[in-house]
Scaffold this active site. Structure first.
Site, PDB file in Angstrom:
ATOM      1  N   ARG A   6      -1.338   0.694  -7.380  1.00 48.42           N
ATOM      2  CA  ARG A   6      -1.034   1.952  -8.087  1.00 48.42           C
ATOM      3  C   ARG A   6       0.462   2.220  -8.068  1.00 48.42           C
ATOM      4  NH1 ARG A   6      -3.774   6.145  -4.573  1.00 48.42           N
ATOM      5  NH2 ARG A   6      -3.218   4.610  -3.005  1.00 48.42           N
TER       6      ARG A   6
ATOM      7  N   ILE B 119      -2.082  -7.556  -2.944  1.00 47.88           N
ATOM      8  CA  ILE B 119      -1.714  -8.431  -1.819  1.00 47.88           C
ATOM      9  C   ILE B 119      -2.543  -9.715  -1.862  1.00 47.88           C
ATOM     10  CG2 ILE B 119      -0.839  -6.663  -0.252  1.00 47.88           C
ATOM     11  CD1 ILE B 119      -3.626  -6.546   1.034  1.00 47.88           C
TER      12      ILE B 119
ATOM     13  N   GLY C  41       0.833  -1.210   0.000  1.00 48.87           N
ATOM     14  CA  GLY C  41       0.000   0.000   0.000  1.00 48.87           C
ATOM     15  C   GLY C  41       0.860   1.249   0.000  1.00 48.87           C
TER      16      GLY C  41
ATOM     17  N   TYR D 274     -14.590  -2.000   8.318  1.00 50.30           N
ATOM     18  CA  TYR D 274     -13.158  -1.681   8.454  1.00 50.30           C
ATOM     19  C   TYR D 274     -12.689  -1.903   9.903  1.00 50.30           C
ATOM     20  CZ  TYR D 274      -9.182   1.677   8.687  1.00 50.30           C
ATOM     21  OH  TYR D 274      -7.983   2.303   8.889  1.00 50.30           O
TER      22      TYR D 274
ATOM     23  N   LYS E  19      -9.922  -4.596  11.090  1.00 59.39           N
ATOM     24  CA  LYS E  19      -8.683  -4.199  11.771  1.00 59.39           C
ATOM     25  C   LYS E  19      -8.540  -4.931  13.111  1.00 59.39           C
ATOM     26  CE  LYS E  19      -6.646  -1.246   9.004  1.00 59.39           C
ATOM     27  NZ  LYS E  19      -5.292  -1.454   8.527  1.00 59.39           N
TER      28      LYS E  19
ATOM     29  N   ASP F 155       1.965  -2.388  -4.519  1.00 57.54           N
ATOM     30  CA  ASP F 155       0.729  -1.600  -4.547  1.00 57.54           C
ATOM     31  C   ASP F 155       0.087  -1.763  -5.917  1.00 57.54           C
ATOM     32  OD1 ASP F 155      -1.269   0.536  -4.479  1.00 57.54           O
ATOM     33  OD2 ASP F 155      -0.127   1.368  -2.811  1.00 57.54           O
TER      34      ASP F 155
ATOM     35  N   GLY G 177      -0.085   5.024  -0.848  1.00 56.43           N
ATOM     36  CA  GLY G 177      -1.029   5.787  -0.031  1.00 56.43           C
ATOM     37  C   GLY G 177      -0.338   6.852   0.801  1.00 56.43           C
TER      38      GLY G 177
END
Ligand code: AKB
Length: 341
Positions: free
Chosen positions: A38, A56, A11, A155, A159, A36, A14
């Site tokens: 992106r 991932i 990631g 989320y 987590k 990532d 980000g």
């Protein structure tokens, strides 16, 4: 074939990745690889050894990285944030839980192959808390790690569960196998407050109202804040968030008394953020247009966190309080950023 030792950041494109890559690149002994979907913003590209463009969730990609590199330290930043996750909960679960499981398994395999524990830094969130009512939120004040752990968002659930997965891999992985396989992953979690960066704007989070307000004001764009003025949650300036990750990554295992740590810095209301923003950018137009559903999410998050354990165990000490964050970091850096554009 000799595999090359590196730090892996997932990631990485980000907000946290941005600051983390910049900081790590100052250490000539550290080589960084990233994973990532992106590509990295062009200025960051020369700072890393190799970018893997992919997911991932892609087991073949992870096997490729395993074959080429020896990883001792992972910053697993890839995630779908709280607001975005509510629009696509199953996808969120896939990315946030299955993706994290893949990365923990990758760390386990790395540890088994090179024989050293892999430090696995996991940014968790204040979204794992679920205060039952606004009255209770105000009464509770600074919440401890083991209080109110009843999240109301996908989320937050993701987590919280992944914190447990990290603890499982570190201490109990395949506990019934003949040989001891646990201890190869050394998972360390930080429950982040809302982060405010002067260089990037977040997307898909629920704490985004603060950075959106400040960046809009600096750009001279009107902003309609989606929360009530009395909304209060903890925030932190991005450099302190990066510092915390690096400090926790470096401290020796013996000093750590828990897997999961709260970290705090300041906890202003939306109204207080609006006031200092207007003081810095008097021409700005900031109005309020409450989004009742996102507001409800924030009303379940704590007004502040008790970070005593992080301060005691590994010396968490934010440099920026509310005033300093604005005066010394946000306002000057944001001004420069938009002056350049
Ligand atoms: C979000 O709003 O989803 C994140 C967080 C607090 O974890 N910024």
């Amino acid at each position: 074939m000799i595999r090359r030792p590196v730090v892996l950041i997932t990631g990485a494109s980000g907000e946290i990745g941005h600051g983390l890559i910049t900081r790590l690149s100052k250490d000539p002994d550290i080589a960084v690889i990233t994973l990532d979907l992106r590509p990295l913003p062009p200025p960051l590209t020369p700072l890393v050894q190799q970018q893997f463009l992919g997911s991932i969730l892609d087991a073949q990609m992870l096997d490729r990285i395993l074959a080429e590199y020896e990883v001792d330290l992972i910053f697993h930043l890839a995630a779908l944030l709280s607001t975005r996750s509510e629009f696509a909960p199953v996808t969120a679960h896939r990315v946030n839980v299955e993706g994290t499981l893949n990365m923990l398994d990758f760390a386990q395999k790395q540890g088994e192959s090179h024989g050293r524990p892999v430090r696995f830094l996991y940014p968790s969130s204040i979204a794992i808390y679920g205060l039952p009512s606004l009255e209770e939120k105000m009464r509770a004040g600074k919440v401890k790690e083991n209080e109110y752990t009843t999240p109301t968002t996908m989320y937050g659930c993701n987590k919280l569960y992944c914190e447990h997965l990290g603890r499982y891999y570190g201490n109990f992985y395949k506990q019934l196998a003949a040989e001891t396989l646990s201890g190869k992953v050394d998972c360390r979690c930080i429950r982040f407050p809302g982060l405010i960066s002067a260089e990037t704007i977040p997307s898909g989070g629920t704490s985004d109202f603060a950075p959106e307000m400040i960046h809009s004001a600096a750009k001279g764009e009107p902003y309609a804040c989606f929360v009530r003025p009395d909304t209060r949650i903890p925030f932190m300036a991005m450099p302190d968030g990066i510092d915390a990750l690096l400090k926790l990554a470096r401290v020796s295992r013996e000093r750590l008394t828990q897997t999961v740590y709260n970290i705090g810095a300041f906890a202003p209301s939306a109204e207080e953020i609006q006031k200092v923003t207007l003081r810095a950018f008097p021409q700005a137009t900031i109005t309020t247009k409450v989004d009742v559903k996102r507001q409800a999410i924030l009303d379940h998050w704590p007004a502040d966190v008790d970070d005593g354990a992080a301060r005691r165990d590994w010396g968490h000490e934010p440099h920026y309080d509310f005033d300093r964050a604005f005066q010394d970091y946000l306002i000057p850096t944001i001004r420069q950023l938009y002056a350049r554009r």
